[in-house]
Design an enzyme around this catalytic site. Structure first.
Site, mmCIF file in Angstrom:
data_model
loop_
_atom_site.group_PDB
_atom_site.id
_atom_site.type_symbol
_atom_site.label_atom_id
_atom_site.label_comp_id
_atom_site.label_asym_id
_atom_site.label_seq_id
_atom_site.Cartn_x
_atom_site.Cartn_y
_atom_site.Cartn_z
ATOM 1 N N SER A 1 -21.015 2.543 -15.152
ATOM 2 C CA SER A 1 -21.924 1.799 -14.281
ATOM 3 C C SER A 1 -21.196 0.661 -13.587
ATOM 4 C CB SER A 1 -23.084 1.225 -15.094
ATOM 5 O OG SER A 1 -23.686 2.217 -15.876
HETATM 6 N N1 SAH Z 1 -22.666 3.324 -20.965
HETATM 7 C C1 SAH Z 1 -21.750 4.158 -20.188
HETATM 8 C C2 SAH Z 1 -22.466 4.765 -18.980
HETATM 9 C C3 SAH Z 1 -22.318 6.236 -19.019
HETATM 10 S S1 SAH Z 1 -23.328 7.199 -17.933
HETATM 11 C C4 SAH Z 1 -20.497 3.401 -19.791
HETATM 12 O O1 SAH Z 1 -20.426 2.185 -20.004
HETATM 13 O O2 SAH Z 1 -19.552 4.028 -19.295
HETATM 14 C C5 SAH Z 1 -24.524 7.855 -19.082
HETATM 15 C C6 SAH Z 1 -23.990 8.623 -20.273
HETATM 16 O O3 SAH Z 1 -25.122 9.102 -21.011
HETATM 17 C C7 SAH Z 1 -23.164 9.871 -19.928
HETATM 18 O O4 SAH Z 1 -21.925 9.783 -20.571
HETATM 19 C C8 SAH Z 1 -24.000 11.029 -20.471
HETATM 20 O O5 SAH Z 1 -23.229 12.108 -20.975
HETATM 21 C C9 SAH Z 1 -24.788 10.350 -21.581
HETATM 22 N N2 SAH Z 1 -26.025 11.028 -21.992
HETATM 23 C C10 SAH Z 1 -26.937 11.669 -21.214
HETATM 24 N N3 SAH Z 1 -27.949 12.132 -21.966
HETATM 25 C C11 SAH Z 1 -27.664 11.793 -23.262
HETATM 26 C C12 SAH Z 1 -28.324 12.013 -24.505
HETATM 27 N N4 SAH Z 1 -29.474 12.668 -24.586
HETATM 28 N N5 SAH Z 1 -27.761 11.511 -25.622
HETATM 29 C C13 SAH Z 1 -26.572 10.830 -25.573
HETATM 30 N N6 SAH Z 1 -25.904 10.622 -24.428
HETATM 31 C C14 SAH Z 1 -26.434 11.076 -23.282
#
Ligand code: SAH
Length: 213
Positions: free
Chosen positions: A60
């Site tokens: 993000s």
């Molecule tokens: N917090 C992260 C943002 C990643 S984007 C950072 O600082 O980089 C969102 C993430 O959520 C992705 O990696 C995606 O694979 C994960 N995601 C999506 N659905 C999910 C679920 N049901 N359980 C765990 N992770 C999930």
């Protein structure tokens, strides 16, 4: 240009955008965001931009990371759960603000890369799990704070169940094909109180089986 400049530029921009919490600003200055992005993007690591991290996912924008961290009202005694580890950057920021940070990611290679970063940076209060975060982490009891970093139309009920008394949850909520809002939900004595804070766009929260690669 000195080593420090990009960090200081970012912190000044975050202040200009309204981030006030000094612990959050200091975490944003100290945690090396450039080490959480793939090598080709490293030079842009300190810019206020979302960047690709592989597997169709993104790290993000720093402003959103700081905004959500501030909105979560984290204290150093708190046990915090993050859903969507991704690059591990948001987890690293939260881990400097709380007692212990639990984080769940469904895409295995992303989790493994994040785990390596935590190890190299000696972030020893982070506990990771490969799985579906929409179910939460039931064998850990309740959490003081929960942050979801992927968008969904509503908060998965198990996560509300795992929010302790007085707990706060922050998440991007809204239709997956349009704008979502960062929402803050507080567990009160009689139920839940919700505030809508900021319009955003996130990658979706995907329920169901995990993903190997
Ligand atoms: N917090 C992260 C943002 C990643 S984007 C950072 O600082 O980089 C969102 C993430 O959520 C992705 O990696 C995606 O694979 C994960 N995601 C999506 N659905 C999910 C679920 N049901 N359980 C765990 N992770 C999930």
């Amino acid at each position: 240009m000195t080593e420090e400049e990009p960090r200081i530029r970012l912190v000044m921009e975050l202040r200009r955008l309204g981030i006030k919490d000094l612990n959050v600003l200091s975490a944003m200055e100290r945690v090396p965001r450039d080490e959480f992005v793939p090598a080709p993007f490293r030079e842009r690591g300190w810019d206020n931009l979302a960047l690709p991290i592989g597997n169709g996912q993104t790290i993000s924008q720093p402003h959103i990371v700081a905004f959500m961290s501030e909105a979560l009202e984290v204290g150093d005694r708190h046990k915090v759960l993050e859903i969507g580890t991704g690059s591990g950057y948001q987890a690293a920021i939260l881990s400097t603000l709380c007692r212990r940070l639990y984080t769940i990611e469904r895409v295995k290679p992303l989790l493994q890369t994040a785990e390596r970063r935590f190890e190299i940076m000696r972030l020893q209060n982070i506990v990771t799990r490969w799985g579906d975060g929409t179910r939460g982490w039931p064998d850990q009891g309740t959490f003081d704070r929960i942050m979801i970093t992927a968008a969904s139309p509503s908060v998965p009920p198990p996560l509300l169940d795992q929010l302790g008394p007085g707990g706060v949850l922050v998440a991007p909520i809204g239709p997956l094909d349009g704008e979502q809002s960062i929402v803050r939900i507080r567990r009160t004595e009689s139920g839940f109180a919700e505030e809508i804070l900021l319009d955003v766009r996130f990658v979706p929260l995907i329920a169901g089986p995990t993903h190997e690669g």
